[in-house]
Design an enzyme around this catalytic site. Structure first.
Site, PDB file in Angstrom:
ATOM      1  N   TYR A   1      44.664  33.578  45.540  1.00 30.22           N
ATOM      2  CA  TYR A   1      43.893  33.475  46.798  1.00 30.22           C
ATOM      3  C   TYR A   1      42.671  32.560  46.644  1.00 30.22           C
ATOM      4  O   TYR A   1      42.573  31.512  47.291  1.00 30.22           O
ATOM      5  CB  TYR A   1      43.498  34.891  47.224  1.00 30.22           C
ATOM      6  CG  TYR A   1      42.569  34.978  48.405  1.00 30.22           C
ATOM      7  CD1 TYR A   1      42.749  34.176  49.531  1.00 30.22           C
ATOM      8  CD2 TYR A   1      41.519  35.901  48.406  1.00 30.22           C
ATOM      9  CE1 TYR A   1      41.904  34.283  50.620  1.00 30.22           C
ATOM     10  CE2 TYR A   1      40.676  36.020  49.498  1.00 30.22           C
ATOM     11  CZ  TYR A   1      40.864  35.203  50.597  1.00 30.22           C
ATOM     12  OH  TYR A   1      40.014  35.308  51.674  1.00 30.22           O
TER      13      TYR A   1
ATOM     14  N   ASP B   1      49.496  28.706  36.426  1.00 24.85           N
ATOM     15  CA  ASP B   1      49.598  30.036  37.044  1.00 24.85           C
ATOM     16  C   ASP B   1      50.953  30.609  36.640  1.00 24.85           C
ATOM     17  O   ASP B   1      51.963  29.901  36.682  1.00 24.85           O
ATOM     18  CB  ASP B   1      49.510  29.893  38.578  1.00 24.85           C
ATOM     19  CG  ASP B   1      49.153  31.195  39.271  1.00 24.85           C
ATOM     20  OD1 ASP B   1      48.123  31.225  39.975  1.00 24.85           O
ATOM     21  OD2 ASP B   1      49.905  32.181  39.110  1.00 24.85           O
TER      22      ASP B   1
ATOM     23  N   LEU C   1      52.414  32.941  38.232  1.00 29.67           N
ATOM     24  CA  LEU C   1      53.039  33.373  39.487  1.00 29.67           C
ATOM     25  C   LEU C   1      53.347  34.873  39.532  1.00 29.67           C
ATOM     26  O   LEU C   1      54.214  35.298  40.295  1.00 29.67           O
ATOM     27  CB  LEU C   1      54.303  32.534  39.788  1.00 29.67           C
ATOM     28  CG  LEU C   1      54.041  31.033  39.958  1.00 29.67           C
ATOM     29  CD1 LEU C   1      55.350  30.281  40.216  1.00 29.67           C
ATOM     30  CD2 LEU C   1      53.064  30.746  41.099  1.00 29.67           C
TER      31      LEU C   1
ATOM     32  N   ALA D   1      43.286  36.795  37.248  1.00 32.37           N
ATOM     33  CA  ALA D   1      42.947  38.143  36.787  1.00 32.37           C
ATOM     34  C   ALA D   1      43.683  39.159  37.632  1.00 32.37           C
ATOM     35  O   ALA D   1      44.065  38.867  38.767  1.00 32.37           O
ATOM     36  CB  ALA D   1      41.440  38.382  36.899  1.00 32.37           C
TER      37      ALA D   1
ATOM     38  N   THR E   1      32.502  39.227  39.237  1.00 36.19           N
ATOM     39  CA  THR E   1      32.534  40.089  40.423  1.00 36.19           C
ATOM     40  C   THR E   1      31.280  40.955  40.537  1.00 36.19           C
ATOM     41  O   THR E   1      30.670  41.319  39.515  1.00 36.19           O
ATOM     42  CB  THR E   1      33.770  41.010  40.350  1.00 36.19           C
ATOM     43  OG1 THR E   1      33.663  42.036  41.347  1.00 36.19           O
ATOM     44  CG2 THR E   1      33.894  41.704  39.002  1.00 36.19           C
TER      45      THR E   1
ATOM     46  N   TYR F   1      38.298  47.435  35.677  1.00 42.06           N
ATOM     47  CA  TYR F   1      38.326  46.082  36.251  1.00 42.06           C
ATOM     48  C   TYR F   1      36.955  45.412  36.087  1.00 42.06           C
ATOM     49  O   TYR F   1      36.835  44.323  35.516  1.00 42.06           O
ATOM     50  CB  TYR F   1      38.722  46.143  37.728  1.00 42.06           C
ATOM     51  CG  TYR F   1      38.441  44.859  38.466  1.00 42.06           C
ATOM     52  CD1 TYR F   1      39.145  43.700  38.176  1.00 42.06           C
ATOM     53  CD2 TYR F   1      37.438  44.787  39.442  1.00 42.06           C
ATOM     54  CE1 TYR F   1      38.871  42.509  38.826  1.00 42.06           C
ATOM     55  CE2 TYR F   1      37.160  43.610  40.110  1.00 42.06           C
ATOM     56  CZ  TYR F   1      37.877  42.474  39.788  1.00 42.06           C
ATOM     57  OH  TYR F   1      37.585  41.291  40.436  1.00 42.06           O
TER      58      TYR F   1
ATOM     59  N   ASN G   1      32.628  40.231  48.638  1.00 49.21           N
ATOM     60  CA  ASN G   1      33.996  40.420  49.148  1.00 49.21           C
ATOM     61  C   ASN G   1      34.562  39.119  49.714  1.00 49.21           C
ATOM     62  O   ASN G   1      34.228  38.727  50.841  1.00 49.21           O
ATOM     63  CB  ASN G   1      34.002  41.528  50.198  1.00 49.21           C
ATOM     64  CG  ASN G   1      33.785  42.885  49.566  1.00 49.21           C
ATOM     65  OD1 ASN G   1      32.768  43.115  48.901  1.00 49.21           O
ATOM     66  ND2 ASN G   1      34.730  43.781  49.743  1.00 49.21           N
TER      67      ASN G   1
ATOM     68  N   ASP H   1      34.266  53.834  45.246  1.00 51.97           N
ATOM     69  CA  ASP H   1      33.629  52.914  46.201  1.00 51.97           C
ATOM     70  C   ASP H   1      32.123  53.164  46.263  1.00 51.97           C
ATOM     71  O   ASP H   1      31.687  54.211  46.749  1.00 51.97           O
ATOM     72  CB  ASP H   1      34.196  53.126  47.612  1.00 51.97           C
ATOM     73  CG  ASP H   1      35.453  52.329  47.887  1.00 51.97           C
ATOM     74  OD1 ASP H   1      35.703  51.357  47.155  1.00 51.97           O
ATOM     75  OD2 ASP H   1      36.162  52.671  48.842  1.00 51.97           O
TER      76      ASP H   1
HETATM   77  N1  UFG Z   1      38.457  50.160  53.164  1.00 48.75           N
HETATM   78  C1  UFG Z   1      38.867  51.093  54.110  1.00 48.75           C
HETATM   79  N2  UFG Z   1      40.195  51.170  54.384  1.00 48.75           N
HETATM   80  C2  UFG Z   1      41.136  50.413  53.760  1.00 48.75           C
HETATM   81  C3  UFG Z   1      40.701  49.455  52.799  1.00 48.75           C
HETATM   82  C4  UFG Z   1      39.349  49.366  52.525  1.00 48.75           C
HETATM   83  O1  UFG Z   1      38.068  51.808  54.691  1.00 48.75           O
HETATM   84  O2  UFG Z   1      42.329  50.567  54.055  1.00 48.75           O
HETATM   85  C5  UFG Z   1      37.023  50.053  52.862  1.00 48.75           C
HETATM   86  C6  UFG Z   1      36.700  50.335  51.421  1.00 48.75           C
HETATM   87  O3  UFG Z   1      36.508  51.704  51.230  1.00 48.75           O
HETATM   88  C7  UFG Z   1      35.428  49.494  51.239  1.00 48.75           C
HETATM   89  C8  UFG Z   1      35.627  48.317  52.189  1.00 48.75           C
HETATM   90  O4  UFG Z   1      36.649  48.727  53.091  1.00 48.75           O
HETATM   91  O5  UFG Z   1      34.333  50.228  51.666  1.00 48.75           O
HETATM   92  C9  UFG Z   1      36.067  47.064  51.480  1.00 48.75           C
HETATM   93  O6  UFG Z   1      37.169  47.372  50.650  1.00 48.75           O
HETATM   94  P1  UFG Z   1      38.058  46.264  49.917  1.00 48.75           P
HETATM   95  O7  UFG Z   1      39.156  46.998  49.226  1.00 48.75           O
HETATM   96  O8  UFG Z   1      38.429  45.212  50.901  1.00 48.75           O
HETATM   97  O9  UFG Z   1      37.082  45.594  48.865  1.00 48.75           O
HETATM   98  P2  UFG Z   1      36.091  46.279  47.793  1.00 48.75           P
HETATM   99  O10 UFG Z   1      34.734  46.379  48.383  1.00 48.75           O
HETATM  100  O11 UFG Z   1      36.700  47.493  47.235  1.00 48.75           O
HETATM  101  O12 UFG Z   1      36.054  45.137  46.699  1.00 48.75           O
HETATM  102  C10 UFG Z   1      35.961  45.467  45.386  1.00 48.75           C
HETATM  103  C11 UFG Z   1      34.815  44.688  44.752  1.00 48.75           C
HETATM  104  C12 UFG Z   1      35.199  43.290  44.473  1.00 48.75           C
HETATM  105  C13 UFG Z   1      36.500  43.261  43.768  1.00 48.75           C
HETATM  106  C14 UFG Z   1      37.547  43.935  44.595  1.00 48.75           C
HETATM  107  C15 UFG Z   1      38.861  43.912  43.872  1.00 48.75           C
HETATM  108  O13 UFG Z   1      33.677  44.721  45.585  1.00 48.75           O
HETATM  109  O14 UFG Z   1      34.238  42.698  43.647  1.00 48.75           O
HETATM  110  O15 UFG Z   1      37.184  45.258  44.793  1.00 48.75           O
HETATM  111  O16 UFG Z   1      39.915  43.847  44.731  1.00 48.75           O
HETATM  112  F1  UFG Z   1      36.857  41.997  43.492  1.00 48.75           F
END
Ligand code: UFG
Length: 329
Positions: free
Chosen positions: A11, A31, A33, A75, A117, A141, A170, A285
């Site tokens: 991505y 990559d 893949l 990664a 990250t 991670y 994000n 989270d």
């Molecule tokens: N969320 C929901 N419902 C969902 C998916 C996510 O409510 O179905 C919430 C999560 O709880 C979080 C927010 O949306 O509060 C964002 O979630 P993401 O999964 O989109 O991303 P994250 O904040 O968990 O990202 C984290 C780190 C990044 C890391 C990534 C790895 O912040 O640095 O995980 O995928 F790279």
């Protein structure tokens, strides 16, 4: 610059390849893949299907292509899986990176750009997150990414490597021309899942936790456009000219958005209602994560184009609307 982009079919890597070309550099992609997509890399970009952990293959590639610099995006990034299968994460994120760095040293390539990250900070001690806050990851991670950061410091000191490491908040959105975008399998990230719920490709979006100590009770995150991330990497190239120097930057817009705000923004952009279900908190989270990116703005002259999350979601929507099956569309 002739730049080897490890994970260039993924991505963030694939968007970076486009930005490298736009800035007049010559990317070469490696990559395996496992998660990347061959179709995410333009046909005019040299492509190698190889493993970063294969030191001999990487050393040969670096020499054959006369690479000046390596950018490393490859990664595994599923936080939950990293807790249940840490071996995979240490092997792929740490050990393979060590092998890649060894191959670089033996091939005489000493400039490195690394995808780190905000997960290296764990639950931050204060907000917004500046580069010098204590780093205490709460999952393997984040730990593997922090371990690579430390590895880089040592290699920089001992072997005169130069590097820039970027802690992404994000990553979100898609290329402005709509040709490439986010396509994870499985998808766990909020914005693509909310778009799927808007279009009916999934029944609803589960809101993970509504009792956080935030204004609307849902988690706050800092969504940053993938092309803004890519441009920061390229802006760091001049710093790498100085041997033995390492640099860390946090990359976000600095504006926190809650899960509910993202859902509302997707409804506005798509014109469709998003069915929601309030669910339990997702383990691991942190309630709020947002960046202080003033160091990147000051030192790299980084300009954030997409300061508004709605504009970011518009690019994501265009991609998902026109590619309902991602690169398989
Ligand atoms: N969320 C929901 N419902 C969902 C998916 C996510 O409510 O179905 C919430 C999560 O709880 C979080 C927010 O949306 O509060 C964002 O979630 P993401 O999964 O989109 O991303 P994250 O904040 O968990 O990202 C984290 C780190 C990044 C890391 C990534 C790895 O912040 O640095 O995980 O995928 F790279």
């Amino acid at each position: 610059m002739k730049v080897l982009v490890a994970g260039g079919a993924g991505y963030i890597g694939s968007h970076c390849v486009r930005q490298l070309q736009a800035a007049g550099h010559s990317p070469v992609v490696v990559d395996n893949l496992v998660f990347g997509h061959r179709a995410a890399v333009a046909p005019d970009v040299p492509f190698y299907d190889a493993d970063l952990g294969d030191k001999a293959a990487m050393e040969a590639l670096l020499k054959r292509e006369e690479i000046d610099m390596v950018m490393h995006f490859a990664a595994f990034a599923y936080v939950g899986e990293s807790v249940t299968e840490p071996r995979k994460y240490y092997e792929n994120n740490f050990v393979a990176t060590l092998r890649l760095l060894e191959a670089m040293l033996d091939a005489g390539v000493k400039k490195f750009v690394f995808s780190s990250t905000c997960a290296t900070f764990g639950v931050p001690t204060s907000l917004p997150i500046t580069e010098d806050l204590p780093q205490a990851p709460i999952n393997p991670y984040g730990q593997t990414k922090l371990d690579v950061e430390n590895l880089l410091k040592s290699f920089c000191h001992a072997y005169g490597m130069s590097f820039a490491a970027f802690r992404y908040f994000n990553a979100a959105g898609a290329a402005e021309d709509g040709t490439i975008g986010e396509d994870h399998n499985p998808e766990t990230h909020l914005i693509p899942l909310v778009i799927d719920a808007a279009t009916g490709r999934r029944e609803n979006i589960k809101i993970f936790g509504t009792d956080y100590p935030t204004p609307d009770g849902t988690c706050l995150r800092d969504y940053i456009h993938v092309d803004d991330l890519a441009r920061a990497h390229i802006a760091a190239f001049p710093l790498l000219e100085k041997a033995g120097a390492g640099h860390f930057y946090n990359l976000g817009t600095g504006t926190p958005n809650s899960v509910r705000e993202i859902i509302t923004a997707v409804e506005q952009v798509t014109g469709k209602r998003v069915p929601t279900v309030e669910a339990e908190r997702r383990a691991g989270d942190p309630p709020s994560l947002y960046a202080d990116s003033s160091k990147a703005i000051r030192e790299l002259g980084w300009k954030i184009k997409y300061t508004d999350v709605t504009a970011i979601i518009e690019t994501a929507w265009r991609w998902h609307r026109d590619h309902p099956k991602g690169f398989g569309s």
